[in-house]
Write an enzyme that holds these catalytic residues in place. Structure first.
Site, PDB file in Angstrom:
ATOM      1  N   CYS A   1      29.417-113.600  22.257  1.00  0.00           N
ATOM      2  CA  CYS A   1      30.704-113.600  22.960  1.00  0.00           C
ATOM      3  C   CYS A   1      31.189-112.268  23.519  1.00  0.00           C
ATOM      4  O   CYS A   1      31.244-112.069  24.728  1.00  0.00           O
ATOM      5  CB  CYS A   1      31.777-114.162  22.029  1.00  0.00           C
ATOM      6  SG  CYS A   1      31.535-115.893  21.612  1.00  0.00           S
TER       7      CYS A   1
ATOM      8  N   HIS B   1      38.571-111.700  24.577  1.00  0.00           N
ATOM      9  CA  HIS B   1      37.599-111.306  23.559  1.00  0.00           C
ATOM     10  C   HIS B   1      36.990-109.911  23.766  1.00  0.00           C
ATOM     11  O   HIS B   1      35.828-109.676  23.448  1.00  0.00           O
ATOM     12  CB  HIS B   1      36.476-112.345  23.434  1.00  0.00           C
ATOM     13  CG  HIS B   1      36.012-112.493  22.015  1.00  0.00           C
ATOM     14  ND1 HIS B   1      35.096-113.426  21.619  1.00  0.00           N
ATOM     15  CD2 HIS B   1      36.353-111.809  20.888  1.00  0.00           C
ATOM     16  CE1 HIS B   1      34.875-113.332  20.313  1.00  0.00           C
ATOM     17  NE2 HIS B   1      35.637-112.344  19.844  1.00  0.00           N
TER      18      HIS B   1
END
Length: 486
Positions: free
Chosen positions: A81, A136
Site C-alpha cells: 500500500c 496512506h
C-alpha cells in the site's frame, strides 16, 4: 510481435459505443489537458473483463479499454500500500524516499516535505487538485494531502482494515493489536468529518468518493485540474452499496468490482457532459496485486504467480488503462514496459511542468501513450520490497529473481472475509524467467542463458550502489533519502 495491436473485438465494441445515445454536452474551449487517475486497492491483474474476469462484468472499463490503450506489462512501484502510493505520487522508487510496507495509524512518519508530488508539480502550472479516497502516506497533519499539493481532500488516511475490529466487523479479543487503532476516520481536508464503526460504514465509501469526484469535475470543468481517486476497495473488509450488493455471480468481491466499474462510468459521464473528455488523460490502475489468502474476498492475478506483498508478477504487475482521445489511438494494446513511477514525468511532459529538483526514477512514456511503437522509453524494472530488499530485476523480456524470502499463498486460503495462513518460502539461488514465454514464472531457465544473467547482474550492482540492498547487507546506497518525520 507488434507492440501495438488494434483488436477486432475492440473495434466492434467501439462502433457499438459510438452508436449509443450521448448525453447532452456543454461546449468548452480547451487549451489545456486535464488529468484523472483512478487507483484501486488490492485488485488483481485478472479482475477486468478485458483481462479475463469471470463472475462479474466491467462494461465501463471494457469500454474505456476499447476507446483507449491497455498495457500488458505495467507495474506498481512496489507490491504494498504505502510504498506503492509513494512511488506513484513522487515518481521515485519508494525505497529511494524511505518508504516500505504500509504505514499504520499511530506511525509518526510520512512523505517528506522535500519531495515533490504530482499535485505540487501541477499546481505550479495553475491546476486545481483534488483527492477523494485513501491517502496512506502519513496520518499526522503535516503528511496529509492538503500539505502536499492538494486543494481538496475527502477520504480515509490509511487502509480500511486499520480499525479496532476484525475483517468482518466483529470486536477483537483483549490484547489484540488492532485495539490500538481508533475508529476509522473519514477526513475532510485536515479534519475528521465522520468515523466508520461498522461494515455499513464501509459500504458507503465507493459511492462517497465517486460523488465527490464528479462534483470536483463539475466545479472545475473550465479550468485545468488533476483528480486523484484512490478507492479503498477492493481491500478487505469489503464494502459495497445496496445498488450493487448481490449483483454478481461471484459474491461480495464481484459486487465490489461492479461498483468500482460503475464509479469509472460516472467519472467518464461527468467528463463527457462537461465537454472535456477529449483533452483529459484518464488513467485506471491499481496499487498491487490481489490479497489471495482472503479467498473469495480477493481477486485474481490472472495466471501470474503469487499476489500482493510479493515480488513475483502477481504481486506487482497490474492492470493499466489510459484513455486520452486527443492523442491515444483507440482500441490498442501496448506490450512495452511501464511503471507507476512513470506517471509523474509523463504528466510533466504533457502539462509542460517542471520536474522535481530531487532525482526521480520515473521516465516519460507519453510516446507510448500516443501509439509510437518504435519507442522504448523504459527497458528495466527494479523489484524492491521490504525495508530495502532488491528481490529482482527485469530487462526487456527477461526477469532475474534474486535470493530472498517471501510469504507464499500456496496453502489453504481463508473464506468469507477471514484471511488464511501464508507460508514462508525462500529463493536460495538466482532464477531466470522469460516473461514472453513464461509470465507465470514456472520455469527457471538460468542454466541456458548465462549471458543474460551477466547482463542483468550489472543492473543489480548498479541498483545496489544507488539504492542499497539489505539482502546482501547494503542498508543504503548513494541515492537514498529520508522519509518525513514528525
Amino acid at each position: 510481435m507488434k507492440t501495438l495491436i488494434i483488436s477486432f473485438f475492440a473495434a466492434i465494441l467501439l462502433t457499438a459505443v459510438s452508436c449509443s445515445p450521448k448525453p447532452e454536452q456543454k461546449s468548452a474551449t480547451i487549451d489545456h489537458t486535464n488529468f484523472v487517475v483512478v487507483f484501486i486497492d488490492d485488485m488483481g491483474y485478472g479482475d477486468i473483463g478485458t483481462q479475463g474476469a469471470t463472475g462479474w462484468t466491467t462494461p465501463n472499463l471494457d469500454k474505456m479499454a476499447a476507446e483507449g490503450m491497455r498495457f500488458t506489462n505495467f507495474y506498481a512501484a512496489q507490491p504494498v500500500c504505502s510504498a506503492s502510493r509513494a512511488g506513484l505520487m513522487t515518481g521515485c522508487y519508494p525505497n529511494r524516499i524511505g518508504f516500505s510496507g504500509a504505514l499504520f495509524p499511530n506511525d509518526q512518519v510520512g512523505i517528506n516535505p522535500n519531495e515533490t508530488t504530482i499535485a505540487e508539480m501541477l499546481k505550479e502550472k495553475g491546476y486545481a487538485t483534488g483527492i477523494f479516497g485513501k491517502w496512506h502516506l502519513g496520518r499526522p497533519t503535516e503528511f496529509l494531502p492538503l500539505q502536499h499539493g492538494f486543494d481538496e481532500y475527502v477520504g480515509i488516511p490509511y487502509s480500511n482494515d486499520m480499525w479496532p475490529l476484525d475483517d468482518v466487523g466483529n470486536p477483537v479479543p483483549e490484547g489484540h493489536g488492532r485495539l490500538k487503532n481508533p475508529d476509522l476516520p473519514v477526513l475532510n481536508g485536515n479534519d475528521i468529518m465522520m468515523t466508520i464503526t461498522d461494515l455499513k460504514g464501509q459500504d458507503t465509501l465507493t459511492t462517497l468518493y465517486t460523488e465527490k469526484a464528479v462534483d470536483f469535475i463539475n466545479r472545475n470543468a473550465d479550468n485545468p485540474f488533476f483528480l486523484y481517486v484512490p478507492h479503498s476497495m477492493s481491500h478487505v473488509p469489503l464494502g459495497v452499496s445496496d445498488k450493487f450488493r448481490g449483483k454478481s455471480k461471484q459474491g461480495l468481491y464481484g459486487d465490489v468490482m461492479m461498483e468500482i466499474d460503475w464509479s469509472v462510468g460516472q467519472i467518464e459521464k461527468a467528463l463527457a457532459a462537461n465537454g472535456i473528455a477529449e483533452n483529459t488523460v484518464f488513467i485506471f490502475t491499481t496499487d498491487n496485486g490481489p490479497w489471495l489468502n482472503y479467498g473469495n474476498h480477493a481477486g485474481s492475478a490472472g495466471g501470474l504467480r503469487e499476489g500482493k506483498t510479493t515480488s513475483w508478477e502477481g504481486g506487482q504487475r497490474v492492470p493499466f488503462i489510459i484513455k486520452w482521445p486527443a492523442a491515444t489511438p483507440a482500441g490498442t494494446i501496448c506490450n512495452k514496459l511501464g511503471c507507476a513511477i512513470d506517471i509523474l514525468p509523463s504528466f510533466a511532459k504533457i502539462a509542460e511542468a517542471k520536474l522535481p529538483e530531487l532525482k526521480i526514477d520515473g521516465l516519460d512514456i507519453t510516446d507510448l501513450w500516443k501509439g509510437k511503437t518504435e519507442t522504448e522509453p523504459r527497458e528495466t524494472i527494479l523489484f524492491y520490497y521490504g525495508k530495502n530488499n532488491l528481490n529482482g530485476v527485469r530487462k526487456d523480456n527477461w526477469k532475474l529473481v534474486l535470493p530472498h524470502t517471501w510469504a507464499s499463498y500456496h496453502t489453504q486460503p481463508g473464506e468469507n472475509g477471514y484471511g488464511g495462513k501464508r507460508i514462508r518460502m525462500k529463493v536460495e539461488e538466482p532464477e531466470l524467467y522469460n516473461m514472453m514465454r513464461d509470465p507465470g514464472e514456472q520455469y527457471n531457465v538460468i542454466e541456458y542463458h548465462p549471458e543474460k544473467v551477466a547482463e542483468l547482474m550489472k543492473l543489480v550492482e548498479e541498483a545496489r550502489a544507488e539504492l542499497g540492498d539489505l539482502n546482501v547487507g547494503i542498508e543504503k546506497g548513494a541515492g537514498n533519502r529520508e522519509i518525513g518525520r514528525k
